[in-house]
Scaffold this active site. Structure first.
Site, short mmCIF file in Angstrom:
data_model
loop_
_atom_site.label_atom_id
_atom_site.label_comp_id
_atom_site.label_asym_id
_atom_site.label_seq_id
_atom_site.Cartn_x
_atom_site.Cartn_y
_atom_site.Cartn_z
CB CYS A 1 -0.89 -0.02 1.23
SG CYS A 1 -1.81 1.50 1.55
CG HIS B 1 -0.43 0.42 6.97
ND1 HIS B 1 0.51 1.15 6.27
CD2 HIS B 1 -1.41 0.12 6.07
CE1 HIS B 1 0.13 1.27 5.02
NE2 HIS B 1 -1.03 0.66 4.87
CG HIS C 1 -4.85 -2.64 2.71
ND1 HIS C 1 -4.16 -3.13 3.80
CD2 HIS C 1 -4.32 -1.41 2.46
CE1 HIS C 1 -3.27 -2.23 4.20
NE2 HIS C 1 -3.35 -1.17 3.39
CD GLU C 2 -5.08 1.05 -0.33
OE1 GLU C 2 -5.23 2.12 0.31
OE2 GLU C 2 -3.99 0.45 -0.38
CG HIS D 1 -5.71 2.83 4.48
ND1 HIS D 1 -5.18 2.70 5.74
CD2 HIS D 1 -4.85 2.20 3.63
CE1 HIS D 1 -4.04 2.01 5.66
NE2 HIS D 1 -3.82 1.70 4.40
#
Length: 378
Positions: free
Chosen positions: A120, A290, A280-281, A284
């Site tokens: 990332c 993380h 994953h993103e 965020h």
């Protein structure tokens, strides 16, 4: 004149305007792409064994790598030297701590092997504080003369714990209209959003309005105007901004696999599972930083040929701290239901690119692979 195409098709390329390569599964990735290198990052292997006090030609490049991900502050923005100095040693020690490596302060083989893994683009360290250790109220402080190595494995949040406000629990998302994505690609993001809404009190709805949506998603190359340029195949794969920005950018130069067939995927070293990166993103986008827990979705790196889409307890605890639990959540995560249409790719493998430009080498490879016989009939 009529144009007829006759042949046994094993691969078929669809080219459309915008910018990204997509493959329905890993078997559709042509052989020439299966061992693509990470270009600049692979050259870091030349620094294996470097340690404090040495001067090694090109070592400044790895300092720039560490600065990109927060291990060296932006205040050190002058001309980097090739000296393995105190600044680099502290950065290496913190990196090794974050990724649960043996803390040697040297660029040993295991550290270099980890550095070149695709990851990332979001930083691991912000303003001298690691986002990968310490949980929501315990910080991991960085002193560039000495690195404090005490840490607690746990989910982390962005500084200030930003989150979507309470009156915005039904969020919309839209794709950049410059990226005319197929329904198959869009469904990947729908599944990825669903994994988070399954466990917390948030709902996500696809919108046609890119300008007014809470979350905007786009595939871009190189410098795309947000100060976080992409670097070509592998390297940094994507990045997303903390709430309430809603910006989610993916590297259009990657070879994105839309349907993860894990068994054959393992041999493909240059393709990335799109859903794994999307899940994953989205973390965020919702406020998670993380994690140092390697099994978690929010771990910063993902090796090629790997599919990682199931939330771990670490991920669930973090998102529920921010937004509470979905009242229907039973304590376990499971893959979203998949329709037969999504499971079946038909009798052939297809690859499509959304870009006005094309990789002529890939087109020629595909055509040579399919065994096309072209007949021109009057």
């Amino acid at each position: 004149m009529r144009f007829c195409v006759f042949g046994f098709l094993s691969l078929f390329l669809i080219v459309s305007p915008a910018s990204a390569w997509f493959f329905p599964n890993s078997t559709a990735v042509p052989p020439s792409l299966r061992n693509t290198t990470r270009v600049f990052w692979d050259a870091f292997s030349n620094f294996t064994g470097c340690h404090h006090g040495q001067n090694v030609d090109g070592l400044y490049r790895i300092k720039k790598y560490f600065q990109r991900f927060g291990y060296i502050p932006e205040t050190f923005s002058g001309n980097f030297t090739d000296d393995f100095d105190d600044i680099l040693k502290a950065a290496v020690e913190l990196y090794q701590t974050n990724f649960n490596l043996n803390v040697t302060g040297e660029l040993d083989a295991l550290t270099i092997q980890h550095i070149v893994i695709p990851r990332c683009g979001n930083p691991d360290v912000v303003n001298g504080t690691s986002l990968m250790h310490g949980g929501r109220r315990k910080t991991f402080e960085v002193n560039f003369s000495r690195t404090h190595l005490h840490a607690v494995k746990r989910y982390t949040l962005f500084p200030g714990e930003p989150r979507w406000p309470r009156n915005r629990r039904d969020l919309t998302y839209a794709f950049d209209p410059k990226n005319p994505l197929t329904e198959e690609v869009k469904s990947v993001f729908s599944r990825a959003f669903g994994r988070w809404s399954d466990v917390t009190a948030l709902n996500f709805t696809l919108s046609e309005s890119f300008s007014t949506s809470d979350i905007t998603i786009g595939f871009y190359t190189g410098d795309h105007g947000d100060g976080e340029p992409f670097d070509g195949v592998l390297g940094t794969l994507a990045h997303a901004f903390s709430p309430p920005s809603g910006k989610f950018h993916l590297d259009a130069d990657e070879n994105w696999v839309v349907s993860g067939d894990l068994d054959s995927f393992l041999s493909v070293t240059a393709a990335v599972d799109l859903e794994s990166v999307a899940v994953h993103e989205i973390g965020h986008l919702l406020g998670l930083g993380h994690s140092s827990v390697e099994e978690s979705i929010m771990y910063p790196t993902i090796t090629t040929g790997k599919r990682k889409v199931d939330l771990t307890n670490d991920d669930v605890e973090g998102i529920q701290y921010l937004y509470g639990a979905n009242p229907n959540f039973n304590g376990t995560t499971s893959p979203p239901s998949t329709t037969k249409h999504q499971r079946d790719t038909g009798g052939f493998s297809a690859a499509w690119r959304i870009d006005g430009s094309s990789r002529s080498t890939i087109v020629s490879l595909l055509l040579s692979t399919v065994g096309l016989v072209l007949w021109f009939l009057p």
